[in-house]
Design a protein around this motif. Sequence first.
Motif: not given
Length: 346
Positions: A118-129, A131-141
């Motif tokens: 749950a913490l990782r999901l929250h951290a990933a969501a924060s990173a998406m906001v 560094g990725h304009d609030g979107e899930v990044p599209t590439t593997h890297d």
Amino acid sequence: MTARSTTMNPGSGSATAPRPAAGGAGDAHGPPPGLEALHTRITEWFSDEARDLPWRDPGCTPWGIFVSEIMLQQTPVVRVLPVWRDWLQRWPTPADLAAEPSGAAVRHWGRLGYPRRALRLHAAASAMVAGHDGEVPTTHDELLALPGVGAYTAAAVAAFAFGRRETVVDTNIRRVHARLVDGKALPAPALTAAEMKRAVALMPGDAGLSVRWNAAVMELGAVVCTARAPRCVACPVLDACAWVAAGRPAPDHVPKGQAWAGTDRQVRGAIVAVLRDAEDEVPRSVLLDAPVDLLQGGPSTVALTPGPLAALHGLQAPAEQLERALTGLLADGLAEESEGGVRLPG
């Protein structure tokens, strides 16, 4: 599913089953004969038999797929479904989750276990906001660079959310490959380089078909080619299976089940359940000892009613284990402590 006219009998023509060479799994990396027929039969079976899961709906967002992949790690679908639906209703976008404190993610994780996810999901969501304009990044890297995302999750999200040709290898896929290609009852205890090479060799070249192949083999392992009681009679490639052809030999090793009762994991989970249920901070003494003199000037004992606190102390965990579990939760960021007591992270 009606069987196709192509017959896959081991050792006969271009439609033969993929069989390991004499050297074993390490020699089975090249494309096996009959690979196109395997792709067809397994993906057509998937079209007919796949479970109706919300993250497979064409309208599911990349964020919904991302959340499902994190939740499904080491957790059965039946337990994930209600929590996934709750999360997507509460937080339909990464920005919605990132706007909440991380403790909210833990609070609504329910009983899925491994709440660090749950913490990782929250951290990933924060990173998406960030560094990725609030979107899930599209590439593997880009996915792999998110907090808490490993190689499997990056490949799965890239494939299932964005249709990319990625080699997805989970426990179910490994087991199908081991039986179908190697003739072994179970894969090795840990993923090997040889397995990854084999998985790459088995992948269709077409991106769209590769996505369906990944999903289909995973589903086959989840509902038919199961670890303990495979339903071989329902398998669309039964006549192509090297394990069946070899007489279904016993496993080379006995998988070690994950202990639960009496473990630190059980105690940690019980403490988190208390914090999740509490509206305010919980005094450390309440977590580490059976509640006595909980209220200043109140009764000398406080009755334990059915609920998370009663469940925690019903474990009768030793004092040192309770202390160790609480210390671990604080160190992992799953709880925080102040003068008033312990609570979920703010």
